[in-house]
Design an enzyme around this catalytic site. Sequence first.
Site, PDB file in Angstrom:
ATOM      1  N   LEU A   1       0.766  -1.329   0.071  1.00 34.19           N
ATOM      2  CA  LEU A   1       0.000  -0.076   0.124  1.00 34.19           C
ATOM      3  C   LEU A   1       1.000   1.418   0.187  1.00 34.19           C
ATOM      4  O   LEU A   1       0.673   2.399  -0.768  1.00 34.19           O
ATOM      5  CB  LEU A   1      -0.954  -0.252   1.406  1.00 34.19           C
ATOM      6  CG  LEU A   1      -2.117   0.808   1.304  1.00 34.19           C
ATOM      7  CD1 LEU A   1      -3.022   0.312  -0.062  1.00 34.19           C
ATOM      8  CD2 LEU A   1      -3.069   0.465   2.607  1.00 34.19           C
ATOM      9  N   CYS A   2       1.800   1.267   0.661  1.00 35.15           N
ATOM     10  CA  CYS A   2       2.856   2.414   0.791  1.00 35.15           C
ATOM     11  C   CYS A   2       3.461   2.638  -0.637  1.00 35.15           C
ATOM     12  O   CYS A   2       3.803   3.792  -0.854  1.00 35.15           O
ATOM     13  CB  CYS A   2       3.744   2.171   1.886  1.00 35.15           C
ATOM     14  SG  CYS A   2       4.385   0.700   2.046  1.00 35.15           S
ATOM     15  N   THR A   3       3.947   1.710  -1.268  1.00 35.67           N
ATOM     16  CA  THR A   3       4.559   1.844  -2.508  1.00 35.67           C
ATOM     17  C   THR A   3       3.347   2.577  -3.325  1.00 35.67           C
ATOM     18  O   THR A   3       3.527   3.574  -3.986  1.00 35.67           O
ATOM     19  CB  THR A   3       4.898   0.379  -3.451  1.00 35.67           C
ATOM     20  OG1 THR A   3       5.747  -0.078  -2.368  1.00 35.67           O
ATOM     21  CG2 THR A   3       5.589   0.859  -4.446  1.00 35.67           C
TER      22      THR A   3
ATOM     23  N   ASN B   1       2.972   6.433  -2.236  1.00 28.24           N
ATOM     24  CA  ASN B   1       4.060   7.248  -2.334  1.00 28.24           C
ATOM     25  C   ASN B   1       5.297   7.140  -3.157  1.00 28.24           C
ATOM     26  O   ASN B   1       5.631   8.163  -3.603  1.00 28.24           O
ATOM     27  CB  ASN B   1       4.795   7.313  -0.773  1.00 28.24           C
ATOM     28  CG  ASN B   1       3.800   7.776   0.313  1.00 28.24           C
ATOM     29  OD1 ASN B   1       3.270   8.939   0.149  1.00 28.24           O
ATOM     30  ND2 ASN B   1       3.287   7.031   1.178  1.00 28.24           N
TER      31      ASN B   1
END
Lengths: 183, 450
Positions: free
Chosen positions: B215-217, B220
């Site tokens: 999810l963070c990839t 961001n």
Amino acid sequence: MIKLFSLKQQKKDEEGSARAGGSQKKASAAQLRITKDLNELNLPKTCNTEFPDPDDLLNFKLIICPDEGFYRGGRFVFSFKVGPNYPHEPPKVKCETAVYHPNIDLEGNVCLNILREDWKPVLTVNSIVYGLQYLFLEPNPEDPLNKEAADELQSNRRLFEQHVQRAMRGGYVGSNYFERCLK
Amino acid sequence: MADGEVQTLDYQQRRWHNIRKLLERSGPFCHPDFEPSAEILDFIMNSCKVLIVGAGGLGCELLKDLALMGFKKLHIVDMDTIELSNLNRQFLFRKNDIGLSKAKCAVEFVNKRVPGCEAVAHHCSIQDLDEGFYRQFHIVVCGLDSIVARRWLNGMLMSLLQYNDDRSLDQSSVIPLVDGGTEGFKGNARVILPGMSACIECTLDLYPPQKTFPLCTIANTPRLPEHCIEYVKVLQWAKENPWGSSTSLDGDDPQHVAWVYEKAQERATKYGITSVTYRLTQGVLKNIIPAVASTNAAIAATCATEVFKLATSCCTNMNNYMVLNMSEGVYTYTFAAEKRPDCIACSNTTRSMEIESNATLQAIYDKLCEDKGYLMKSPGITTIINGRNKTLYMSSIKSIEEKTRDNLKKKITELGLYNGADILVADVTTPNTLTIKLKFSNNLDDDMGR
Ligand SMILES: [Zn+2]
């Protein structure tokens, strides 16, 4: 080897001849598995579950009240939705409490690897509980969902801590308002 | 005798000539127990009922293959209707059929094309059909693209198993499942003997998980066009709710796809990523992997052959999981997937528990903790009443314990349980949730049929 031809030369029952007593709906594999997971749930003392409907084991809440770290004294509610493809797919987990956290965004999305790319059917609800608890003890600025919070944690720990406290007491951090969530 | 009739008879002779060679004489590849006879052809033509699940790429092939092999009592179930994009490989359908039931069109085509075939269509979902329906079949063969549907079907066939008093399996209750699946140039085919060999749940780990990105990839550090599309799908849609918060994203709705495409392009531009296309957007949203007609043909042929072997016993079945990979060259191997002793579906043989009809739930709870056959620690007990799940008692979860504690004092009949009802019991002492059938010991009027 099963010899179908010799076993079943007789014609099978015609359609619709359901046997008496055979009409009770069978539990799905997802249902059987979640029942097992929940019956063996071994919560750390900082966590609790709430089942709005005790007959519905597929939808429930997890409440985490960290007793150490940046988030000590807060009360954070997560919703769990377990789908029909559990445990092939992980439950859908969202954070319902607004929190200033590097790995949780303002919509409640949570960046925890086992909730997405690293989920495996051998993992259980318990694994997720421990994963979430760990996020409050060790927020991880390397995997940011809230980039401001992550950058702040890396550059200025004290300021980050102050902002976490302010958010938990209820107030603005930057342009975002956080509801009070202290116990 | 008129000329036409002679021709028909002659045609009939020639038509089954090759199948007869397999069924009416022995050979070096035959199973040692195989007894050649003319009755076997009669069996597959007039008695053997086969259910084909899915009338898509694999289903069309399966229906055609089995009908041409001599199976007449074929049923096919599919809830879908025909779309333009199906026509390149789902060869039983024509342009005029767009919008019509896949199952019905497939059956109509094959019954017309293959003399004597009596296929029956069911235009509904597999979950709409009940135990009585599934029990009528000798063999089920499935060509589905959904894991949920496969697992459901697997569970249904397990629930039809009957056990003898000594807890051994009654083999006449076994309905073999032949399962085929394809993804692009890859495919697999397998034979499952419910209760006897590895089932879908035993090998759930073999299904590749849906491809997901951290999810963070996607939030961001997007690097791929897929990251941008996933971002819009997972994060931006829920934030902006372009059609209101009650409308969830539908990959089949062109307006939704167009919206996601546009937003994904904006995001891609921002991060200097190229090649977000409409097709890719569709692909990511619906998780589409292009279907390859020849993969379907190969896998369906394998499945049909296994159905033929099961129905006739003329040859040993594959043992039991075949993998085909044609993405680089052609590679295939077959391995024996192992039955898991703790499998949630096939190790879950129903036991029965004798209990007085006026007993309380506490009596069941005590039996589970004290009876030698169980000796459980803190059993959680649930059941299904009128199709709805009901939690009877679970001590391990505080909020549920509080709400279900009073049930312990209630009579089991008050809780909706009856003679023959199943309760589901989970405990640390067993690898799985157990299904236990209640048998009322002082039962005068048998209300099993309720
Ligand atoms: Zn199994």
